[in-house]
Design a protein around this motif. Structure first.
Motif, PDB file in Angstrom:
ATOM      1  N   ASP A   1       0.840  -1.192   0.000  1.00 11.44           N
ATOM      2  CA  ASP A   1       0.000   0.000   0.000  1.00 11.44           C
ATOM      3  C   ASP A   1       0.879   1.247   0.000  1.00 11.44           C
ATOM      4  OD1 ASP A   1      -3.086   0.726   0.832  1.00 11.44           O
ATOM      5  OD2 ASP A   1      -1.669   2.213   1.573  1.00 11.44           O
ATOM      6  N   PRO A   2       0.433   2.334  -0.634  1.00 11.87           N
ATOM      7  CA  PRO A   2       1.226   3.575  -0.591  1.00 11.87           C
ATOM      8  C   PRO A   2       1.499   4.079   0.824  1.00 11.87           C
ATOM      9  CG  PRO A   2      -0.464   3.723  -2.278  1.00 11.87           C
ATOM     10  CD  PRO A   2      -0.741   2.459  -1.525  1.00 11.87           C
ATOM     11  N   ALA A   3       0.614   3.751   1.772  1.00 14.90           N
ATOM     12  CA  ALA A   3       0.811   4.197   3.148  1.00 14.90           C
ATOM     13  C   ALA A   3       1.889   3.405   3.880  1.00 14.90           C
ATOM     14  CB  ALA A   3      -0.504   4.116   3.921  1.00 14.90           C
ATOM     15  N   ASP A   4       2.357   2.290   3.302  1.00 13.86           N
ATOM     16  CA  ASP A   4       3.424   1.512   3.947  1.00 13.86           C
ATOM     17  C   ASP A   4       4.615   2.410   4.256  1.00 13.86           C
ATOM     18  OD1 ASP A   4       1.817  -0.709   3.515  1.00 13.86           O
ATOM     19  OD2 ASP A   4       3.155  -1.659   2.053  1.00 13.86           O
ATOM     20  N   ARG A   5       5.051   3.169   3.267  1.00 19.12           N
ATOM     21  CA  ARG A   5       6.236   4.002   3.432  1.00 19.12           C
ATOM     22  C   ARG A   5       6.029   5.050   4.525  1.00 19.12           C
ATOM     23  NH1 ARG A   5       8.655   7.004  -1.762  1.00 19.12           N
ATOM     24  NH2 ARG A   5       8.895   4.811  -2.355  1.00 19.12           N
ATOM     25  N   GLN A   6       4.853   5.651   4.552  1.00 20.98           N
ATOM     26  CA  GLN A   6       4.566   6.670   5.555  1.00 20.98           C
ATOM     27  C   GLN A   6       4.594   6.076   6.964  1.00 20.98           C
ATOM     28  OE1 GLN A   6       0.754   8.542   5.040  1.00 20.98           O
ATOM     29  NE2 GLN A   6       1.047   9.961   6.748  1.00 20.98           N
ATOM     30  N   ALA A   7       3.965   4.916   7.132  1.00 24.04           N
ATOM     31  CA  ALA A   7       3.933   4.275   8.454  1.00 24.04           C
ATOM     32  C   ALA A   7       5.335   3.896   8.918  1.00 24.04           C
ATOM     33  CB  ALA A   7       3.038   3.042   8.411  1.00 24.04           C
ATOM     34  N   LEU A   8       6.132   3.326   8.014  1.00 30.24           N
ATOM     35  CA  LEU A   8       7.495   2.951   8.381  1.00 30.24           C
ATOM     36  C   LEU A   8       8.311   4.184   8.764  1.00 30.24           C
ATOM     37  CD1 LEU A   8       8.168   0.312   5.581  1.00 30.24           C
ATOM     38  CD2 LEU A   8       7.790  -0.164   8.009  1.00 30.24           C
ATOM     39  N   GLY A   9       8.100   5.298   8.055  1.00 27.86           N
ATOM     40  CA  GLY A   9       8.826   6.518   8.360  1.00 27.86           C
ATOM     41  C   GLY A   9       8.458   7.084   9.722  1.00 27.86           C
ATOM     42  N   ILE A  10       7.183   7.066  10.067  1.00 26.63           N
ATOM     43  CA  ILE A  10       6.742   7.549  11.379  1.00 26.63           C
ATOM     44  C   ILE A  10       7.372   6.725  12.490  1.00 26.63           C
ATOM     45  CG2 ILE A  10       4.731   7.701  12.906  1.00 26.63           C
ATOM     46  CD1 ILE A  10       3.096   8.416  10.369  1.00 26.63           C
ATOM     47  N   LEU A  11       7.351   5.424  12.343  1.00 28.34           N
ATOM     48  CA  LEU A  11       7.916   4.563  13.382  1.00 28.34           C
ATOM     49  C   LEU A  11       9.436   4.682  13.440  1.00 28.34           C
ATOM     50  CD1 LEU A  11       5.562   1.502  12.881  1.00 28.34           C
ATOM     51  CD2 LEU A  11       5.583   3.083  14.819  1.00 28.34           C
ATOM     52  N   ALA A  12      10.079   4.951  12.320  1.00 29.39           N
ATOM     53  CA  ALA A  12      11.534   5.152  12.324  1.00 29.39           C
ATOM     54  C   ALA A  12      11.904   6.380  13.145  1.00 29.39           C
ATOM     55  CB  ALA A  12      12.047   5.294  10.896  1.00 29.39           C
ATOM     56  N   GLU A  13      11.101   7.421  13.073  1.00 32.49           N
ATOM     57  CA  GLU A  13      11.369   8.620  13.870  1.00 32.49           C
ATOM     58  C   GLU A  13      11.136   8.360  15.355  1.00 32.49           C
ATOM     59  OE1 GLU A  13       9.131  11.891  12.406  1.00 32.49           O
ATOM     60  OE2 GLU A  13      10.149  11.943  10.454  1.00 32.49           O
ATOM     61  N   LEU A  14      10.200   7.498  15.669  1.00 32.33           N
ATOM     62  CA  LEU A  14       9.866   7.218  17.066  1.00 32.33           C
ATOM     63  C   LEU A  14      10.822   6.223  17.713  1.00 32.33           C
ATOM     64  CD1 LEU A  14       6.008   7.035  16.618  1.00 32.33           C
ATOM     65  CD2 LEU A  14       7.279   8.816  17.839  1.00 32.33           C
ATOM     66  N   PHE A  15      11.467   5.381  16.900  1.00 34.97           N
ATOM     67  CA  PHE A  15      12.409   4.381  17.416  1.00 34.97           C
ATOM     68  C   PHE A  15      13.751   4.531  16.697  1.00 34.97           C
ATOM     69  CE2 PHE A  15       8.215   2.419  18.122  1.00 34.97           C
ATOM     70  CZ  PHE A  15       8.307   2.094  19.475  1.00 34.97           C
ATOM     71  N   PRO A  16      14.462   5.631  16.911  1.00 42.39           N
ATOM     72  CA  PRO A  16      15.675   5.905  16.135  1.00 42.39           C
ATOM     73  C   PRO A  16      16.815   4.924  16.392  1.00 42.39           C
ATOM     74  CG  PRO A  16      15.428   7.489  17.924  1.00 42.39           C
ATOM     75  CD  PRO A  16      14.151   6.734  17.859  1.00 42.39           C
TER      76      PRO A  16
END
Length: 346
Positions: free
Chosen positions: A303-318
């Motif tokens: 899904d196009p939202a896959d990238r957005q979700a992964l990016g949000i979690l990457a910022e939260l768990f650096p």
């Protein structure tokens, strides 16, 4: 019951994560052959930084599993097998809650499990959830509260390790599913959480997402990512069946307070477009991620939202690697990564 227990947050150090290798093909009719490949990827990524305690039904299945893990070059030295009969693979809900005791030890608190008040094939899972940790020397206590047994599934509770927990009313209070714990009301649950799990503050959300087979488990909806921050699934399409419930849950969180009186910080986590198979809306959600010692494993859905979700979690768990695990087949079983796993605190 041991006094002074604390229910840890998922991001605290794990000794191991428990999984059960899938064998109940009726959970994924028409797609079961693909599930082993997904499980192998979950094990491979977890084994980079923690032990994986893997339930297998018998020696024959163990041979099959070893071959599957070798194929993906998983670190086999990090995998510990335990032979025990199980009905299904959803360890999140039938394994015990691993809590910390006042003296720094680990205790497994085993609540009752009744197949989500829906299925009749759960007796072996109930036994496995008690037997497996005791077999490796972890003390296990069967939970009773005020003279009664209590049914509680791990996917229905999320915590920050500081006395706060998230649950939904749909999961614990819906009038048609009180067969889990007949007669228990909101006050009873709050008292039980305090007495048994050391949770002094329960934050109640409303309904879970459409397609959830468990009556509103929190791990498809909203998750703590730090002491004072949660991610909450957000639906922008007003005509989607999840839109109203997710908006109402956001409003509840905006007024919520933690045990120390501070507000909850809420970060929107997108929803993928509806995942439908055989005319059934499935509970596809990025919130069903698993926090490991060095990774966060996130279900993805082409899904196009896959990238957005992964990016949000990457910022939260650096400090952790954010790894997408293809879950379009997996969610046909009405659950994904978090539902299949259960961490054991170090």
């Amino acid at each position: 019951m041991t006094a002074g227990v604390r229910l840890p947050a998922e991001w605290e150090r794990h000794e191991a994560t428990w999984l059960a290798w899938p064998h109940h093909s009726d959970d994924w009719p028409g797609k079961f052959r693909a599930i082993g490949f997904v499980m192998a990827e979950i094990v491979r990524n977890l084994a980079r930084s923690e032990r994986v305690r893997l339930l297998v039904r018998d020696e024959k299945q163990q041979v099959t599993v070893r071959r599957a893990l070798a194929d993906v070059e998983a670190d086999l030295s990090q995998v510990e097998y335990m032979t025990t009969p199980t009905d299904r693979a959803w360890t999140r809900d039938y394994m015990p809650f691993f809590v910390k005791t006042a003296d720094g030890g680990t205790l497994a608190l085993k609540f009752g499990f009744t197949g989500w008040a829906k299925y009749d094939n759960f007796a072996q899972d109930e036994v496995a959830g008690f037997h497996a940790p005791s077999a490796i020397g972890v003390p296990v206590e069967q939970v009773t509260w005020r003279g009664r047994s209590v049914v509680l599934e791990g996917g229905g509770v999320d915590c920050n390790g500081c006395g706060d927990a998230l649950v939904t009313e749909e999961f614990l209070l819906h009038p048609t599913i009180q067969v889990r714990n007949p007669g228990m009301n909101r006050g009873d649950y709050e008292a039980m959480f305090a007495d048994i799990l050391g949770v002094s503050n329960v934050i109640w959300l409303g309904r879970g997402i459409v397609g959830d087979d468990t009556h509103g488990h929190i791990d498809d909806l909203c998750r703590f990512v730090s002491r004072d921050t949660v991610v909450l699934c957000s639906e922008s399409r007003e005509d989607d069946a999840n839109y109203t419930a997710l908006q109402e849950n956001r409003e509840r969180l905006e007024g919520a307070r933690l045990a120390d009186g501070t507000r909850v910080s809420v970060i929107a986590l997108p929803m993928p477009r509806p995942v439908v198979f055989r005319k059934t809306r499935l509970p596809a959600s990025y919130a069903n991620f698993l926090i490991g010692n060095s990774v966060v494993l996130v279900p993805t859905f082409n899904d196009p939202a896959d990238r957005q979700a992964l990016g949000i979690l990457a910022e939260l768990f650096p400090s952790r690697d954010i790894i997408g695990i293809h879950a379009t087949d997996l969610v046909w079983g009405f659950g994904t990564i978090h539902c299949l796993s259960h961490e054991q605190v170090a």
